[in-house]
Design a protein around this motif. Structure first.
Motif, mmCIF file in Angstrom:
data_model
loop_
_atom_site.group_PDB
_atom_site.id
_atom_site.type_symbol
_atom_site.label_atom_id
_atom_site.label_comp_id
_atom_site.label_asym_id
_atom_site.label_seq_id
_atom_site.Cartn_x
_atom_site.Cartn_y
_atom_site.Cartn_z
ATOM 1 N N GLU A 451 30.215 32.936 35.336
ATOM 2 C CA GLU A 451 31.032 32.362 36.393
ATOM 3 C C GLU A 451 32.333 31.836 35.808
ATOM 4 O O GLU A 451 32.353 31.294 34.708
ATOM 5 N N ILE A 452 33.427 32.052 36.546
ATOM 6 C CA ILE A 452 34.732 31.527 36.148
ATOM 7 C C ILE A 452 34.881 30.113 36.709
ATOM 8 O O ILE A 452 34.815 29.905 37.919
ATOM 9 N N LEU A 453 35.065 29.147 35.827
ATOM 10 C CA LEU A 453 35.248 27.766 36.263
ATOM 11 C C LEU A 453 36.704 27.454 36.582
ATOM 12 O O LEU A 453 36.987 26.656 37.472
ATOM 13 N N TYR A 454 37.633 28.088 35.834
ATOM 14 C CA TYR A 454 39.061 27.851 36.075
ATOM 15 C C TYR A 454 39.860 29.012 35.505
ATOM 16 O O TYR A 454 39.521 29.561 34.454
ATOM 17 N N ILE A 455 40.914 29.416 36.234
ATOM 18 C CA ILE A 455 41.896 30.389 35.726
ATOM 19 C C ILE A 455 43.258 29.976 36.246
ATOM 20 O O ILE A 455 43.409 29.603 37.425
ATOM 21 N N SER A 456 44.261 29.963 35.384
ATOM 22 C CA SER A 456 45.575 29.438 35.747
ATOM 23 C C SER A 456 46.319 30.406 36.672
ATOM 24 O O SER A 456 46.052 31.606 36.681
ATOM 25 N N PRO A 457 47.281 29.874 37.464
ATOM 26 C CA PRO A 457 48.019 30.715 38.420
ATOM 27 C C PRO A 457 48.824 31.826 37.772
ATOM 28 O O PRO A 457 49.243 32.748 38.465
ATOM 29 N N ALA A 458 49.086 31.743 36.438
ATOM 30 C CA ALA A 458 49.852 32.811 35.788
ATOM 31 C C ALA A 458 49.145 34.161 35.892
ATOM 32 O O ALA A 458 49.777 35.211 35.750
ATOM 33 N N TYR A 459 47.829 34.160 36.173
ATOM 34 C CA TYR A 459 47.096 35.421 36.331
ATOM 35 C C TYR A 459 47.681 36.241 37.472
ATOM 36 O O TYR A 459 47.814 37.463 37.379
ATOM 37 N N GLU A 460 48.030 35.575 38.560
ATOM 38 C CA GLU A 460 48.578 36.295 39.715
ATOM 39 C C GLU A 460 49.904 36.950 39.371
ATOM 40 O O GLU A 460 50.198 38.053 39.818
ATOM 41 N N GLN A 461 50.718 36.278 38.551
ATOM 42 C CA GLN A 461 52.031 36.828 38.200
ATOM 43 C C GLN A 461 51.896 38.013 37.255
ATOM 44 O O GLN A 461 52.598 39.014 37.385
ATOM 45 N N ILE A 462 50.986 37.914 36.259
ATOM 46 C CA ILE A 462 50.872 38.969 35.237
ATOM 47 C C ILE A 462 50.051 40.138 35.751
ATOM 48 O O ILE A 462 50.446 41.292 35.624
ATOM 49 N N PRO A 474 34.013 38.125 38.276
ATOM 50 C CA PRO A 474 34.609 37.809 36.971
ATOM 51 C C PRO A 474 35.059 39.020 36.172
ATOM 52 O O PRO A 474 35.814 38.874 35.226
ATOM 53 N N GLU A 475 34.624 40.237 36.535
ATOM 54 C CA GLU A 475 35.012 41.429 35.786
ATOM 55 C C GLU A 475 36.077 42.242 36.508
ATOM 56 O O GLU A 475 36.412 43.347 36.083
ATOM 57 N N SER A 476 36.633 41.725 37.612
ATOM 58 C CA SER A 476 37.612 42.486 38.394
ATOM 59 C C SER A 476 38.916 42.703 37.633
ATOM 60 O O SER A 476 39.660 43.631 37.930
ATOM 61 N N TRP A 477 39.206 41.827 36.642
ATOM 62 C CA TRP A 477 40.449 41.990 35.870
ATOM 63 C C TRP A 477 40.469 43.312 35.107
ATOM 64 O O TRP A 477 41.522 43.849 34.790
ATOM 65 N N LEU A 478 39.277 43.860 34.792
ATOM 66 C CA LEU A 478 39.208 45.109 34.021
ATOM 67 C C LEU A 478 39.753 46.297 34.800
ATOM 68 O O LEU A 478 40.116 47.317 34.209
ATOM 69 N N ASP A 479 39.797 46.202 36.143
ATOM 70 C CA ASP A 479 40.282 47.329 36.949
ATOM 71 C C ASP A 479 41.725 47.672 36.626
ATOM 72 O O ASP A 479 42.152 48.816 36.787
ATOM 73 N N ALA A 480 42.520 46.677 36.166
ATOM 74 C CA ALA A 480 43.931 46.925 35.871
ATOM 75 C C ALA A 480 44.156 47.377 34.436
ATOM 76 O O ALA A 480 45.266 47.782 34.086
ATOM 77 N N VAL A 481 43.142 47.337 33.569
ATOM 78 C CA VAL A 481 43.317 47.704 32.166
ATOM 79 C C VAL A 481 43.550 49.208 32.045
ATOM 80 O O VAL A 481 42.925 50.020 32.738
ATOM 81 N N HIS A 482 44.475 49.583 31.169
ATOM 82 C CA HIS A 482 44.786 50.994 30.940
ATOM 83 C C HIS A 482 43.523 51.739 30.495
ATOM 84 O O HIS A 482 42.748 51.226 29.682
ATOM 85 N N ALA A 489 39.182 46.431 25.508
ATOM 86 C CA ALA A 489 39.264 45.206 26.294
ATOM 87 C C ALA A 489 37.896 44.809 26.835
ATOM 88 O O ALA A 489 37.583 43.632 26.969
ATOM 89 N N ASN A 490 37.067 45.796 27.138
ATOM 90 C CA ASN A 490 35.756 45.503 27.691
ATOM 91 C C ASN A 490 34.874 44.782 26.680
ATOM 92 O O ASN A 490 33.950 44.065 27.034
ATOM 93 N N ALA A 491 35.174 44.957 25.379
ATOM 94 C CA ALA A 491 34.351 44.337 24.344
ATOM 95 C C ALA A 491 34.426 42.822 24.418
ATOM 96 O O ALA A 491 33.468 42.122 24.144
ATOM 97 N N ILE A 492 35.583 42.318 24.768
ATOM 98 C CA ILE A 492 35.733 40.852 24.838
ATOM 99 C C ILE A 492 35.430 40.315 26.231
ATOM 100 O O ILE A 492 34.947 39.208 26.388
ATOM 101 N N GLN A 493 35.700 41.125 27.280
ATOM 102 C CA GLN A 493 35.405 40.742 28.659
ATOM 103 C C GLN A 493 36.072 39.420 29.049
ATOM 104 O O GLN A 493 35.626 38.743 29.963
ATOM 105 N N LEU A 494 37.126 39.047 28.319
ATOM 106 C CA LEU A 494 37.788 37.745 28.502
ATOM 107 C C LEU A 494 36.781 36.601 28.495
ATOM 108 O O LEU A 494 36.971 35.557 29.076
ATOM 109 N N GLY A 495 35.625 36.832 27.796
ATOM 110 C CA GLY A 495 34.597 35.807 27.718
ATOM 111 C C GLY A 495 33.821 35.637 28.998
ATOM 112 O O GLY A 495 33.091 34.673 29.162
ATOM 113 N N PHE A 496 33.959 36.587 29.990
ATOM 114 C CA PHE A 496 33.309 36.401 31.270
ATOM 115 C C PHE A 496 31.838 36.838 31.247
ATOM 116 O O PHE A 496 31.067 36.454 32.088
ATOM 117 N N SER A 497 31.454 37.717 30.310
ATOM 118 C CA SER A 497 30.102 38.236 30.311
ATOM 119 C C SER A 497 29.130 37.200 29.788
ATOM 120 O O SER A 497 29.502 36.232 29.147
#
Length: 810
Positions: A451-462, A474-482, A489-497
């Motif tokens: 579960e994501i407890l917090y993510i900063s608004p800069a995510y929307e801009q980037i 929590p894994e929806s960010w991977l859809d934009a990865v090349h 990128a999936n190996a780290i999962q931004l720590g969401f896994s």
């Protein structure tokens, strides 16, 4: 006489009352309570008032900053819109029709109605296509936005409409004012195609101002929920008014300053880039609390340095503070009076028993044995009571001290807890402000609950996606990865896994990958994550940072391209200089000898002719050798240099090369060759294969260099060490040596060491040697010291006869 007697009785009664313990104790308690209440009201009222004034000032400064931020962001969007449109093929392609281009511009205008006019001109400034066909076919070559927009993206400050004033509808009756945005347009061959320009209606700024003020009017966050009653001004960088309240006159009639120009301390402070507030007197003679800020641009939009002032009259701004002071004073006066009454009552409760006991004791002292201590019987009881009272007082004092110590300890703990809570609150507030204002994405997750407890608004801009999508998945960010970087990128999962980050290779926490933005652009992302442990050493949180590094990546690629171009340019210059020198010397010799033979052939002796012919052969051989080196290097760089191993006798081959070079070097040099080969096969070496042609280039160049760079002559040691797996060639001279600074570029084409002086050479030999060694799958090393000589060591793997034939055919 009666009047005097009555007054005397009244005075004695009053004096007796004042001498009463109850009266004095009651007056003392009430007076102290009243004084403390008044003193507390003054301190608290003054403190609260000052804090409220600071809050109101900061609030006005924040409104000014919000206005500058909204102006900069709005201009950034328009600045970016025009740049994006200028890159579309419909604009860049000269074959595109005017109707197609006009349709595209009108579609942009429909998406943002504050575009008053958008037009595309050719290189001469004639409008080719525009919204509403306005000014099509007209020349705007003298307009500033066209002149400056030909060279680079341009943003012009607010100005009155000129040609469009009569063409555009104007229901307000006020002069039309625009902000210009223009960019150069390049055709499909990257040649100047024209200028794309837009006029943004200045009414847009008034809409932003009214929107911001409406929000504050309807917000419940203003002090005491009062209507802010604020006035906002937008100025140029030089202080000229661009927008203000209706009917506002910037200067009194007697002022010598130009109309609509504000000369205030807040304006000067804002011009210096400050964002704060101050109290100052305006030209209308009233004193205002003024918040100010200066626009500084947004991202790649440089900004126009607009100044924003937000003012509020002092009596309105500080009215809540005065109201607070009055309320606190009234409450404290009421409390003081109440404490005075309570003091009188408490004094009565304290003094009555004491007075009764004192009266009884006084009566007993006077000999009235019939009087007894109230509630008590007999003298023994009085003694016991006094003793009990003494013990009781002693016990109460001890308990009071213990209670006081306990209260002090509790008070300290309470204060410490309040400080800790306040520190925690401030830390959380600072963290949130920091996380929500930095341009990097900051996130916190629960690895157990995924579960994501917090993510900063800069995510929307980037990422171009709302933060709610990551909270939901929590894994929806991977859809934009090349696609090419998704596995990494999936190996780290931004720590969401789920699971602990400690079980993953720590190197993957610090990775770079690409994402595809919804607008189609590709961005580079640098991401780092790490675990957070509790007091028991267990990972219970994961935190990380993701940063857009696209600009840095583009800069690195540009730098590498420039470095390669510079190296190619230097290589070309070195090649021309060296080749021209190396060719000119033998060609000059050939011309001189052929001239001598042509003119004096009949007069020359046979020995002289033989000498001249020998010089001709030497010069031709030198040119041929230079051409061979250049051709070999060209084939190597093109990947066409062939590797054809064949069985050979390595020892005899080396002896032949040494004999040839010894003959050419003369008696001044002594080439010593020593072979150390292990195994029954040597010296014939019939079961090993090497490329004879490439090996000849290796040994010839290294031995020739050993001779050439030993100008004083001497010994050149050549050792061959063979075993079943490899052959090592070690060539050592006692020549001039190689400077340490030159070793890094020693095997670069056309590079010559700084201490070669007038010793001739092309700088190709060692490069050819390196290519030949690498084709064999071997390696070359060098050891050298200036003035003491150089040693080259070449190690080549020996291949079996059958393997060599197979690779040669391939």
């Amino acid at each position: 006489m009666r009047l005097i007697t009555r007054f005397s009785h009244h005075f004695r009664a009053k004096f007796s009352l004042l001498r009463s313990l109850r009266t004095r104790l009651g007056l003392a308690i009430g007076g102290i309570a009243l004084v403390l209440s008044l003193f507390a009201s003054l301190i608290v009222g003054h403190t609260v008032s000052d804090q409220l004034k600071v809050n109101v000032g900061d609030d006005l400064a924040d409104v000014a900053y919000q206005m500058t931020d909204k102006l900069d962001r709005g201009m950034f969007e328009r600045y970016r819109d025009i740049q994006i449109i200028s890159t579309l093929n419909a604009i860049r392609d000269p074959k595109s029709s005017v109707s197609e281009q006009r349709s595209l511009l009108e579609k942009l205008q429909s998406t943002y109605t504050d575009y008053a006019w958008i037009g595309f001109t050719d290189n001469q400034g004639v409008v080719r296509a525009s919204t509403g066909t306005l000014l099509e076919g007209k020349s705007v070559s003298q307009r500033e936005w066209f002149i400056k927009g030909q060279k680079a993206p341009y943003v012009g400050d607010v100005h009155d409409a000129v040609k469009l004033a009569k063409l555009l509808p104007n229901t307000s009756g006020e002069p039309l004012r625009f902000v210009d945005v223009a960019v150069p347009v390049m055709d499909l061959e990257n040649k100047p195609q024209g200028v794309l320009g837009a006029h943004l209606s200045w009414k847009w700024s008034n809409e932003i101002k009214e929107s911001l003020l409406r929000q504050r009017t309807g917000s419940s966050k203003t002090a005491f929920n009062l209507i802010p009653n604020e006035e906002m001004f937008i100025l140029r960088e030089d202080g000229e008014q661009l927008l203000g309240p209706p009917g506002f006159n910037a200067q009194p009639q007697a002022s010598a300053l130009p109309a609509k120009s504000l000369s205030l301390a807040s304006v000067k402070a804002a011009q210096r880039g400050l964002n704060s507030y101050m109290i100052e007197t305006w030209p209308d003679g009233n004193t205002y609390l003024t918040g100010f800020a200066r626009s500084a641009g947004y991202r790649n939009y440089p900004g126009l340095g607009w100044l924003v002032l937000v003012r509020q009259k002092i009596d309105v701004a500080f009215a809540p503070a005065q109201q607070i002071q009055q309320q606190i004073l009234a409450v404290n006066l009421t409390l003081g009076a109440l404490f005075a009454v309570l003091g009188w009552v408490v004094a009565a409760e304290i003094t009555n028993p004491m007075l009764a006991i004192a009266a009884a004791a006084e009566k007993i002292r006077l000999g009235n044995t019939g009087v007894k201590i109230p509630v008590l019987q007999g003298k023994d009881e009085i003694a016991n009571l006094s003793k009990s009272l003494n013990r009781l007082v002693h016990t109460l004092i001890g308990q009071e001290q213990e209670l006081k110590a306990s209260n002090e300890q509790l008070q300290l703990e309470l204060v410490e807890r309040q400080r800790a809570e306040e520190s925690l609150r401030q830390s959380e507030e600072k963290f949130r402000q920091l996380a929500e204002h930095i341009q990097e994405v900051f996130w916190i997750s629960d690895p157990q609950a995924n579960e994501i407890l917090y993510i900063s608004p800069a995510y929307e801009q980037i990422w171009g996606s709302p933060c709610e999508s990551v909270y939901a998945n929590p894994e929806s960010w991977l859809d934009a990865v090349h696609p090419e970087d998704r596995e990494c990128a999936n190996a780290i999962q931004l720590g969401f896994s789920k699971g602990s980050l400690e079980k993953i290779n720590p190197q993957i926490y610090n990775i770079e990958y690409r994402i595809i933005h919804p607008d189609g652009s590709v961005r580079w992302i640098w991401s780092r994550a790490f675990p957070v442990k509790n007091a028991m050493g267990e990972v219970y949180r994961q935190v990380g940072v993701a940063q857009d590094i696209t600009e840095r990546k583009v800069a690195e690629e540009t730098r590498k391209a420039l470095e390669q171009e510079k190296q190619l340019s230097e290589l070309k210059s070195r090649f021309i200089a060296i080749a021209s020198h190396e060719f000119r010397t033998p060609l000059t010799a050939i011309l001189m000898v052929t001239g001598m033979l042509e003119k004096y052939s009949e007069k020359l002796s046979e020995d002289k002719k033989h000498q001249y012919f020998s010089q001709l052969r030497s010069a031709i051989k030198r040119i041929t050798h230079l051409l061979d080196d250049i051709l070999i290097l060209g084939r190597a760089e093109a990947g066409k240099l062939e590797f054809n191993p064949a069985p050979m006798d390595v020892v005899n081959f080396c002896k032949e090369i040494v004999e040839d070079l010894q003959f050419a070097a003369g008696e001044k040099y002594q080439l010593n060759f020593v072979a150390q080969c292990v195994g029954a096969e040597y010296p014939s070496a019939t079961h090993t294969c090497l490329d004879e042609n490439l090996l000849r280039h290796i040994l010839t160049n290294l031995l020739s260099n050993a001779i050439k760079y030993s100008p004083e002559g001497g010994n050149v040691q050549f050792d061959l060490i063979c075993d079943y797996k490899s052959a090592t060639f070690r060539i050592q001279d006692r020549g001039i040596g190689i400077p340490a600074a030159d070793k890094a570029k020693l095997f670069t084409s056309f590079y010559r060491c700084s201490n070669t002086g007038k010793i001739s050479g092309t700088g190709l030999g060692l490069n050819i040697v390196k290519e030949a060694v690498e084709l064999h799958g071997g390696q070359i090393t060098v050891e050298s010291e200036v003035g003491f000589g150089t040693t080259f060591i070449v190690t080549l793997p020996l291949q079996s006869y059958t393997k060599g034939l197979s690779e040669g055919r391939n």
